[in-house]
Scaffold this active site. Structure first.
Site, PDB file in Angstrom:
ATOM      1  N   ASP A 174       0.868  -1.177   0.000  1.00  0.00           N
ATOM      2  CA  ASP A 174       0.000   0.000   0.000  1.00  0.00           C
ATOM      3  C   ASP A 174       0.913   1.238   0.000  1.00  0.00           C
ATOM      4  O   ASP A 174       1.773   1.363   0.884  1.00  0.00           O
ATOM      5  CB  ASP A 174      -0.870  -0.043   1.274  1.00  0.00           C
ATOM      6  CG  ASP A 174      -1.807   1.164   1.365  1.00  0.00           C
ATOM      7  OD1 ASP A 174      -1.606   2.143   0.626  1.00  0.00           O
ATOM      8  OD2 ASP A 174      -2.734   1.101   2.198  1.00  0.00           O
TER       9      ASP A 174
ATOM     10  N   GLU B 251      29.990   6.087   5.153  1.00  0.00           N
ATOM     11  CA  GLU B 251      29.973   4.641   5.405  1.00  0.00           C
ATOM     12  C   GLU B 251      29.791   3.910   4.078  1.00  0.00           C
ATOM     13  O   GLU B 251      29.366   2.757   4.042  1.00  0.00           O
ATOM     14  CB  GLU B 251      28.922   4.259   6.442  1.00  0.00           C
ATOM     15  CG  GLU B 251      27.534   4.776   6.198  1.00  0.00           C
ATOM     16  CD  GLU B 251      26.590   4.460   7.352  1.00  0.00           C
ATOM     17  OE1 GLU B 251      26.483   3.281   7.701  1.00  0.00           O
ATOM     18  OE2 GLU B 251      25.963   5.388   7.876  1.00  0.00           O
TER      19      GLU B 251
ATOM     20  N   CYS C 102      26.267   6.558  10.631  1.00  0.00           N
ATOM     21  CA  CYS C 102      25.728   7.886  10.290  1.00  0.00           C
ATOM     22  C   CYS C 102      26.249   8.986  11.215  1.00  0.00           C
ATOM     23  O   CYS C 102      26.062  10.169  10.945  1.00  0.00           O
ATOM     24  CB  CYS C 102      24.206   7.860  10.366  1.00  0.00           C
ATOM     25  SG  CYS C 102      23.502   6.527   9.404  1.00  0.00           S
TER      26      CYS C 102
ATOM     27  N   THR D  60      13.593   2.857   2.165  1.00  0.00           N
ATOM     28  CA  THR D  60      14.342   3.866   2.934  1.00  0.00           C
ATOM     29  C   THR D  60      15.733   4.092   2.337  1.00  0.00           C
ATOM     30  O   THR D  60      16.621   4.611   3.000  1.00  0.00           O
ATOM     31  CB  THR D  60      14.470   3.476   4.433  1.00  0.00           C
ATOM     32  OG1 THR D  60      15.328   2.321   4.537  1.00  0.00           O
ATOM     33  CG2 THR D  60      13.131   3.154   5.052  1.00  0.00           C
TER      34      THR D  60
ATOM     35  N   SER E 138      16.777  -1.847  15.263  1.00  0.00           N
ATOM     36  CA  SER E 138      17.549  -0.614  15.057  1.00  0.00           C
ATOM     37  C   SER E 138      16.761   0.602  15.554  1.00  0.00           C
ATOM     38  O   SER E 138      17.337   1.562  16.063  1.00  0.00           O
ATOM     39  CB  SER E 138      17.949  -0.455  13.588  1.00  0.00           C
ATOM     40  OG  SER E 138      16.839  -0.142  12.764  1.00  0.00           O
TER      41      SER E 138
ATOM     42  N   HIS F 256      18.559  12.609  13.435  1.00  0.00           N
ATOM     43  CA  HIS F 256      19.038  11.794  12.315  1.00  0.00           C
ATOM     44  C   HIS F 256      17.812  11.195  11.629  1.00  0.00           C
ATOM     45  O   HIS F 256      16.915  10.680  12.291  1.00  0.00           O
ATOM     46  CB  HIS F 256      19.983  10.693  12.810  1.00  0.00           C
ATOM     47  CG  HIS F 256      20.243   9.666  11.753  1.00  0.00           C
ATOM     48  ND1 HIS F 256      20.761  10.001  10.519  1.00  0.00           N
ATOM     49  CD2 HIS F 256      19.994   8.332  11.703  1.00  0.00           C
ATOM     50  CE1 HIS F 256      20.840   8.920   9.775  1.00  0.00           C
ATOM     51  NE2 HIS F 256      20.379   7.885  10.465  1.00  0.00           N
TER      52      HIS F 256
ATOM     53  N   LYS G  77       8.783   9.598  15.801  1.00  0.00           N
ATOM     54  CA  LYS G  77       8.919   8.631  16.909  1.00  0.00           C
ATOM     55  C   LYS G  77       9.900   9.182  17.947  1.00  0.00           C
ATOM     56  O   LYS G  77       9.661   9.093  19.154  1.00  0.00           O
ATOM     57  CB  LYS G  77       9.472   7.295  16.390  1.00  0.00           C
ATOM     58  CG  LYS G  77       8.507   6.459  15.563  1.00  0.00           C
ATOM     59  CD  LYS G  77       9.262   5.206  15.072  1.00  0.00           C
ATOM     60  CE  LYS G  77       8.495   4.410  14.048  1.00  0.00           C
ATOM     61  NZ  LYS G  77       7.368   3.684  14.576  1.00  0.00           N
TER      62      LYS G  77
ATOM     63  N   ASN H 209      17.272   8.371   2.629  1.00  0.00           N
ATOM     64  CA  ASN H 209      18.349   8.329   3.611  1.00  0.00           C
ATOM     65  C   ASN H 209      19.682   8.609   2.922  1.00  0.00           C
ATOM     66  O   ASN H 209      19.938   8.115   1.815  1.00  0.00           O
ATOM     67  CB  ASN H 209      18.393   6.953   4.302  1.00  0.00           C
ATOM     68  CG  ASN H 209      19.212   6.972   5.600  1.00  0.00           C
ATOM     69  OD1 ASN H 209      19.789   7.998   5.960  1.00  0.00           O
ATOM     70  ND2 ASN H 209      19.256   5.849   6.293  1.00  0.00           N
TER      71      ASN H 209
ATOM     72  N   SER I 183      24.439   3.750  13.801  1.00  0.00           N
ATOM     73  CA  SER I 183      24.238   2.364  14.218  1.00  0.00           C
ATOM     74  C   SER I 183      25.539   1.728  14.673  1.00  0.00           C
ATOM     75  O   SER I 183      26.625   2.096  14.233  1.00  0.00           O
ATOM     76  CB  SER I 183      23.657   1.554  13.051  1.00  0.00           C
ATOM     77  OG  SER I 183      22.326   1.934  12.847  1.00  0.00           O
TER      78      SER I 183
END
Ligand code: CAA
Length: 410
Positions: A29, A79, A111, A152, A201, A233, A242, A277, A309
């Site tokens: 979707d 990275e 990152c 992403t 993550s 970030h 979030k 990203n 990470s």
């Protein structure tokens, strides 16, 4: 003394995939990507574009009006490294014509290495205020076709001039930090795509935010309400929502209206929503988005959360400087994003599957639209870069591009 960001500019590749197109092909979707992840488009680099050309393009613009002779060090964060030994920053140093006295090296911690670069640059200019440092962060986010991480993906670069005359944001010395050995996202040397434990993550990101914030409060005594805007970030923009709700709850602001809290981050999300990203560059493209999206931030304090990470996180803050809007590159960024070309799913898949030779043979890359620098080819395991002579305002060559993309489909 003050030290901080004198100039900031970013670069996004000329091609993008609309996530509605990707959703259709993946049987998802579209709202899962658009609303659930908060992403609309993802940048796709052509084969003659890499972290060096993207970084050089961002830095070229950020250095407008800055005397290159004052740049003491170029710190290149990535990275998506192209060489285990030679720093990508050396190529950028050459492409930009920086003085031979200017040092150039590469930094790594996922990152967060862009922030490691910013902190090192701040220390340098505080020690020797007549010098400047150039921080370049550049990455290609690649997860694999059909994986949960695919929507992403993205690519881009950002460049920041750090000096004792911060025309945009004066950064505070004190900052919070958090480091923990975890396997949430990583990319072994033999892989082109990242490996990720996606849900985990997100948990680690939020835990690192709590801990870096607590350390920041220990160092500064500041409270949530001392900050007018917040930058996070941005692996995908919904992550900032979030994170901000998490921080609000942690600091006793969880009951504030959702709209009030979202207004504190919304301007920082505009660019990343359509670029995707860009790992090390992502947070600072978000900062550019915030500064270019609001005209009345004079004297306001920003909270800045950097996550890498593996993991390392840092909580920084800074005060927006009076008259900052006169020193932004908003028009340049708008034109760059407006001129981008949309790829069909087949074109995206063909570019994704394209690989540069690894046997040392001579190879010429097809000519795509790449800004002012391109990877012309390889020979004897050496990368060959070239500068593109074109006026700043020259439009993209749509016809030539279509042919180049068609070449990858043949
Ligand atoms: N309409 C609206 N929303 C929808 C929807 C629909 N039709 N269908 C699903 N959604 C929502 C889901 O409810 C979910 O929202 P919540 O997070 O609020 O629960 C959201 O869309 C995503 O759905 P899923 O959780 O089902 O998605 P997924 O399991 O396929 O993958 C992901 C999500 C784990 C983030 C994955 O994209 C991924 O692995 N990404 C790469 C890793 C990453 O970015 N991690 C972030 C922290 S690590 C970091 O920050 C470093 C870095 O740069 C990588």
């Amino acid at each position: 003394m003050k030290a901080g960001i004198e100039s900031i500019s970013f670069y996004a590749p000329h091609y993008f995939v609309d996530l509605r197109t990707l959703a259709r092909r993946r049987g998802a979707d579209p709202d899962k990507f658009l609303k659930g992840l908060g992403q609309e488009k993802m940048g796709v680099p052509p084969p003659d574009e890499d972290i060096v050309t993207m970084g050089a393009n961002a830095a070229r613009q950020a250095l407008t009006g800055v005397d290159p002779a004052t740049i003491d060090t170029l710190l290149f964060a990535t990275e998506s490294g192209i060489d285990q030994s030679k720093a990508a920053g050396i190529y950028v140093h050459h492409l930009l014509g920086l003085p031979s006295r200017c040092k150039a090296y590469e930094l790594k911690q996922a990152c967060c290495s862009s922030t490691a670069g910013v902190l090192a640059a701040l220390a340098l200019v505080r020690q020797e205020p007549h010098k400047r440092a150039l921080v370049v962060a550049s990455d290609v986010a690649r997860y694999g076709l059909g994986t949960p991480g695919e929507p992403t993906q993205g690519a881009g670069a950002v460049a920041l001039v750090i000096s004792a005359t911060p025309k945009l944001v004066a950064l505070d010395i004190e900052h919070g930090s958090y480091t923990e050995d975890v396997m949430d996202f990583w990319r072994p040397n033999y892989r082109e795509e990242a490996l990720v434990d996606g849900k985990y993550s997100i948990k680690v990101y939020l835990r690192a935010l709590s801990e870096a914030w607590r350390d920041y409060v220990r160092q500064t005594g500041r409270r949530f309400e001392d900050h007018a805007r917040f930058c996070y970030h941005l692996p995908f923009t919904r992550m900032a929502e979030k994170a901000h709700l998490h921080l609000a709850k942690l600091t006793g602001h969880g009951e504030e209206p959702y709209e009030t809290l979202m207004a504190q981050i919304e301007s920082s999300l505009r660019y990343n929503r359509v670029v995707g990203n860009s790992y090390t560059a992502s947070l600072y493209i978000g900062l550019a988005s915030l500064l270019e999206g609001e005209r009345d931030l004079d004297g306001q304090r920003l909270g800045i959360f950097s996550y890498g990470s593996g993991c390392m996180a840092a909580y920084l803050s800074g005060v927006v400087q009076k008259g900052y809007t006169a020193h932004l590159h908003a028009d340049h960024h708008k034109r760059m994003l407006d001129e981008r070309v949309e790829l069909s799913f087949e074109e995206y898949a063909a570019l994704y599957e394209h690989h540069l030779p690894t046997d040392g043979s001579a190879y010429e890359t097809a000519r795509h639209e790449t800004g002012f620098f391109r990877l012309a080819g390889l020979n004897e395991h050496k990368r060959i870069y070239e500068k593109i002579e074109r006026a700043d305002s020259e439009p993209a060559h749509a016809e030539a591009e279509r042919k180049a993309i068609a070449g990858h489909l043949a």
